[in-house]
Design a protein around this motif. Structure first.
Motif, mmCIF file in Angstrom:
data_model
loop_
_atom_site.group_PDB
_atom_site.id
_atom_site.type_symbol
_atom_site.label_atom_id
_atom_site.label_comp_id
_atom_site.label_asym_id
_atom_site.label_seq_id
_atom_site.Cartn_x
_atom_site.Cartn_y
_atom_site.Cartn_z
ATOM 1 N N ILE A 29 4.902 -10.114 -4.223
ATOM 2 C CA ILE A 29 4.648 -9.137 -3.150
ATOM 3 C C ILE A 29 5.960 -8.716 -2.501
ATOM 4 C CG2 ILE A 29 3.448 -8.720 -0.960
ATOM 5 C CD1 ILE A 29 1.455 -10.925 -1.731
ATOM 6 N N HIS A 30 6.230 -7.409 -2.540
ATOM 7 C CA HIS A 30 7.332 -6.841 -1.751
ATOM 8 C C HIS A 30 6.642 -6.210 -0.536
ATOM 9 C CE1 HIS A 30 10.988 -4.961 -0.556
ATOM 10 N NE2 HIS A 30 10.492 -3.753 -0.690
ATOM 11 N N PRO A 31 6.723 -6.859 0.643
ATOM 12 C CA PRO A 31 5.859 -6.431 1.744
ATOM 13 C C PRO A 31 6.338 -5.174 2.476
ATOM 14 C CG PRO A 31 6.938 -8.507 2.295
ATOM 15 C CD PRO A 31 7.485 -8.064 0.981
ATOM 16 N N ARG A 32 6.484 -4.114 1.722
ATOM 17 C CA ARG A 32 6.698 -2.790 2.292
ATOM 18 C C ARG A 32 5.633 -1.875 1.693
ATOM 19 N NH1 ARG A 32 12.636 -3.780 1.848
ATOM 20 N NH2 ARG A 32 13.427 -3.676 3.979
ATOM 21 N N VAL A 33 5.457 -0.688 2.304
ATOM 22 C CA VAL A 33 4.552 0.301 1.708
ATOM 23 C C VAL A 33 5.392 1.353 0.981
ATOM 24 C CG1 VAL A 33 2.675 -0.067 3.347
ATOM 25 C CG2 VAL A 33 4.469 1.631 3.873
ATOM 26 N N GLN A 34 4.718 2.143 0.162
ATOM 27 C CA GLN A 34 5.442 3.120 -0.672
ATOM 28 C C GLN A 34 6.341 4.033 0.165
ATOM 29 O OE1 GLN A 34 4.271 6.734 -1.132
ATOM 30 N NE2 GLN A 34 6.042 7.110 -2.461
ATOM 31 N N GLY A 92 0.840 -1.194 0.000
ATOM 32 C CA GLY A 92 0.000 0.000 0.000
ATOM 33 C C GLY A 92 0.870 1.237 0.000
ATOM 34 N N ILE A 93 0.268 2.343 0.397
ATOM 35 C CA ILE A 93 1.004 3.617 0.397
ATOM 36 C C ILE A 93 1.555 3.915 1.802
ATOM 37 C CG2 ILE A 93 0.836 6.107 0.002
ATOM 38 C CD1 ILE A 93 0.426 4.605 -2.560
ATOM 39 N N HIS A 94 0.656 3.877 2.802
ATOM 40 C CA HIS A 94 1.057 4.290 4.152
ATOM 41 C C HIS A 94 1.194 3.126 5.126
ATOM 42 C CE1 HIS A 94 0.456 8.499 3.155
ATOM 43 N NE2 HIS A 94 -0.669 8.139 2.560
ATOM 44 N N GLU A 95 0.257 2.182 5.063
ATOM 45 C CA GLU A 95 0.315 1.085 6.041
ATOM 46 C C GLU A 95 -0.128 -0.244 5.450
ATOM 47 O OE1 GLU A 95 -1.761 3.082 9.112
ATOM 48 O OE2 GLU A 95 -3.708 2.715 8.191
ATOM 49 N N SER A 96 0.387 -1.308 6.069
ATOM 50 C CA SER A 96 0.193 -2.637 5.481
ATOM 51 C C SER A 96 -1.288 -3.059 5.442
ATOM 52 C CB SER A 96 1.015 -3.668 6.251
ATOM 53 O OG SER A 96 0.654 -3.668 7.602
ATOM 54 N N GLU A 97 -2.122 -2.437 6.313
ATOM 55 C CA GLU A 97 -3.550 -2.804 6.347
ATOM 56 C C GLU A 97 -4.243 -2.500 5.021
ATOM 57 O OE1 GLU A 97 -1.956 -1.276 8.801
ATOM 58 O OE2 GLU A 97 -2.039 -2.937 10.239
ATOM 59 N N GLU A 131 11.356 -2.117 8.128
ATOM 60 C CA GLU A 131 10.755 -3.443 8.335
ATOM 61 C C GLU A 131 10.035 -3.976 7.090
ATOM 62 O OE1 GLU A 131 7.182 -5.219 11.200
ATOM 63 O OE2 GLU A 131 7.401 -3.065 10.835
ATOM 64 N N VAL A 132 10.259 -5.261 6.773
ATOM 65 C CA VAL A 132 9.367 -5.917 5.809
ATOM 66 C C VAL A 132 8.242 -6.534 6.646
ATOM 67 C CG1 VAL A 132 10.717 -6.439 3.720
ATOM 68 C CG2 VAL A 132 11.077 -7.806 5.738
ATOM 69 N N HIS A 133 6.997 -6.319 6.234
ATOM 70 C CA HIS A 133 5.851 -6.716 7.060
ATOM 71 C C HIS A 133 5.538 -8.188 6.815
ATOM 72 C CE1 HIS A 133 5.031 -2.530 8.158
ATOM 73 N NE2 HIS A 133 5.363 -2.252 6.907
ATOM 74 N N MET A 134 6.231 -9.060 7.556
ATOM 75 C CA MET A 134 6.099 -10.487 7.304
ATOM 76 C C MET A 134 4.734 -11.034 7.738
ATOM 77 S SD MET A 134 8.630 -11.090 5.549
ATOM 78 C CE MET A 134 8.519 -12.838 5.266
ATOM 79 N N GLU A 135 4.137 -10.405 8.752
ATOM 80 C CA GLU A 135 2.797 -10.890 9.160
ATOM 81 C C GLU A 135 1.782 -10.604 8.078
ATOM 82 O OE1 GLU A 135 1.297 -9.806 13.016
ATOM 83 O OE2 GLU A 135 3.204 -10.450 13.897
ATOM 84 N N ALA A 136 1.879 -9.416 7.531
ATOM 85 C CA ALA A 136 0.955 -9.050 6.444
ATOM 86 C C ALA A 136 1.203 -9.963 5.248
ATOM 87 C CB ALA A 136 1.155 -7.591 6.053
ATOM 88 N N PHE A 137 2.484 -10.303 5.002
ATOM 89 C CA PHE A 137 2.774 -11.209 3.879
ATOM 90 C C PHE A 137 2.152 -12.582 4.133
ATOM 91 C CE2 PHE A 137 5.178 -14.630 1.954
ATOM 92 C CZ PHE A 137 5.018 -14.298 0.615
ATOM 93 N N ALA A 138 2.299 -13.080 5.373
ATOM 94 C CA ALA A 138 1.755 -14.410 5.709
ATOM 95 C C ALA A 138 0.246 -14.446 5.469
ATOM 96 C CB ALA A 138 2.083 -14.738 7.162
ATOM 97 N N LYS A 139 -0.433 -13.385 5.882
ATOM 98 C CA LYS A 139 -1.891 -13.293 5.684
ATOM 99 C C LYS A 139 -2.218 -13.289 4.198
ATOM 100 C CE LYS A 139 -4.112 -10.385 9.152
ATOM 101 N NZ LYS A 139 -4.557 -8.992 9.250
ATOM 102 N N ALA A 140 -1.452 -12.516 3.455
ATOM 103 C CA ALA A 140 -1.708 -12.393 2.010
ATOM 104 C C ALA A 140 -1.512 -13.742 1.323
ATOM 105 C CB ALA A 140 -0.782 -11.339 1.404
ATOM 106 N N ASN A 179 9.180 -11.243 -2.391
ATOM 107 C CA ASN A 179 10.375 -10.449 -2.718
ATOM 108 C C ASN A 179 10.720 -9.491 -1.571
ATOM 109 O OD1 ASN A 179 10.805 -7.353 -4.193
ATOM 110 N ND2 ASN A 179 12.402 -8.902 -4.357
ATOM 111 N N GLY A 180 11.983 -9.527 -1.135
ATOM 112 C CA GLY A 180 12.439 -8.513 -0.194
ATOM 113 C C GLY A 180 13.482 -8.962 0.791
ATOM 114 N N ASP A 181 14.681 -8.377 0.681
ATOM 115 C CA ASP A 181 15.712 -8.470 1.721
ATOM 116 C C ASP A 181 16.319 -9.848 1.938
ATOM 117 O OD1 ASP A 181 14.621 -5.940 1.959
ATOM 118 O OD2 ASP A 181 14.948 -5.842 4.120
ATOM 119 N N LEU A 182 16.169 -10.773 0.995
ATOM 120 C CA LEU A 182 16.829 -12.078 1.175
ATOM 121 C C LEU A 182 18.239 -11.966 0.621
ATOM 122 C CD1 LEU A 182 13.917 -14.488 0.161
ATOM 123 C CD2 LEU A 182 14.715 -13.933 2.461
ATOM 124 N N ARG A 183 19.234 -12.232 1.455
ATOM 125 C CA ARG A 183 20.602 -12.036 0.940
ATOM 126 C C ARG A 183 21.602 -13.088 1.348
ATOM 127 N NH1 ARG A 183 22.530 -6.690 4.005
ATOM 128 N NH2 ARG A 183 23.293 -7.997 5.665
#
Ligand SMILES: Cc1cc2nc3c(=O)[nH]c(=O)nc-3n(C[C@H](O)[C@H](O)[C@H](O)COP(=O)(O)O)c2cc1C
Length: 322
Positions: A163-168, A139-144, A175-184, A195-199
């Motif tokens: 899904i890159h679980p960050r907002v704009q 999203g833009i501001h928050e993962s909700e 933080e990458v929002h892993m809880e929001a990703f799990a729900k999605a 996608n995000g921060d795996l290195r």
């Protein structure tokens, strides 16, 4: 075991020259996403975009082109173009966080207008001549915000939802929002790619263990900072200093050729690669600062030689890749 590894598109870095050289020296991904192009309203392809989409430049590599637009008719036009060029999927960019892009309602900016997004998808999915995949933020501001967006995504046959679980507002930091990703992941009716921060290999394995139902994992900065990351993931060896030096030298020469002998442009491209790769060398910050200030290809070559001569190689990249 995840079915597929995708190389993320990084505009200015993972373009045709980089993809070819990286693949020849290291490889280990299944597909490469081409950084986005924006269709013009006159429906004329720019030469630089055509060059980037020319499949003969990356022969043997599986490529997915990406398009950024908020107009369905422009996206449909772009799909027909990439189909004619021999591609079998088109990806829609709903993730770009840049202020200028988002301000125009494109990239992640489109996520602020779910009703318009729905109309866009209605038209696109009723007429698209190729499978369409989507790369999105939460999203833009928050993962909700993603609840409403996922409701929309679920109404269409999206080939794969990356899904890159960050907002704009976060750009590529924090933080990458892993809880929001799990729900999605649970609620998505379409296949999901993370996608995000795996290195590191350990981070990828831990992710896979936690989320075995993802269809694919997309990796960007991690595979530039440690070019052998995917090789190690498949049981291969870490990159040696000699290999990395051969990689950067080949890349520099390939860029110089691409820019028809303009070494300054080639050095500029190399600095963008080193922005990530320097993290694989102990104490690289000092040279990285010099590299960033540098405008002279000769000095660039000397700084690169200093890195390989003086800095110890680390097992995996250290520090934040931002
Ligand atoms: C310099 C830069 C350019 C990027 N260009 C694109 C792009 O063209 N299209 C896109 O979908 N994402 C783009 N991204 C985002 C990456 O594809 C990816 O989502 C992001 O780097 C997070 O994944 P990572 O932590 O594995 O790198 C870009 C990121 C950066 C830092």
């Amino acid at each position: 075991m995840i079915a597929r590894y995708d190389f993320a598109p990084l505009d200015g870095i993972t373009k045709t020259v980089f993809r070819q050289v990286w693949n020849d020296h290291f490889g280990g991904v299944d597909r490469y996403f081409i950084p986005f192009f924006s269709p013009t309203s006159e429906h004329v392809m720019m030469n630089r975009d055509l060059k980037e989409l020319d499949r003969s430049r990356n022969a043997g590599l599986t490529l997915v082109p990406q398009v950024m637009t908020k107009r369905a008719e422009d996206f449909l036009w772009a799909i027909d173009i990439v189909k004619d060029l021999g591609f079998t999927e088109a990806n829609l960019n709903l993730g770009c966080p840049s202020g200028t892009v988002a301000g125009k309602g494109k990239g992640s900016g489109f996520l602020a207008r779910p009703d318009d997004l729905e109309k866009f998808f209605d038209e696109v999915f009723s007429k698209a001549s190729l499978p369409v995949s989507v790369k999105t933020r939460l999203g833009i501001h928050e993962s909700e915000e993603f609840e409403r967006l996922l409701e929309i995504y679920n109404r269409y046959p999206i080939h794969c939802l990356t899904i890159h679980p960050r907002v704009q507002k976060q750009f590529y930091k924090g933080e990458v929002h892993m809880e929001a990703f799990a729900k999605a992941l649970t609620a998505s009716k379409n296949p999901v790619c993370y996608n995000g921060d795996l290195r590191t290999v350990e981070e990828i394995r831990a992710f896979e263990e936690k989320f075995p139902t993802v269809e694919a994992v997309m990796i960007g900065r991690g595979a530039i900072a440690d070019p052998a990351l995917l090789r190690k993931l498949h049981g291969g060896k870490a990159a040696t200093r000699e290999e990395l030096q051969a990689f950067t030298q080949t890349l520099y020469h390939a860029y110089t050729e691409f820019y028809e002998g303009q070494a300054a442009q080639a050095a500029q491209r190399m600095k963008e690669v080193w922005f990530y790769l320097i993290h694989l060398f102990e104490g690289g910050e000092r040279i990285d600062r010099k590299l960033r200030r540098n405008r002279n290809p000769r000095e660039y070559e000397q700084l690169e030689a200093t890195i390989f001569r003086e800095l110890p190689l680390l097992e995996h990249p250290e520090g934040e890749l931002v």
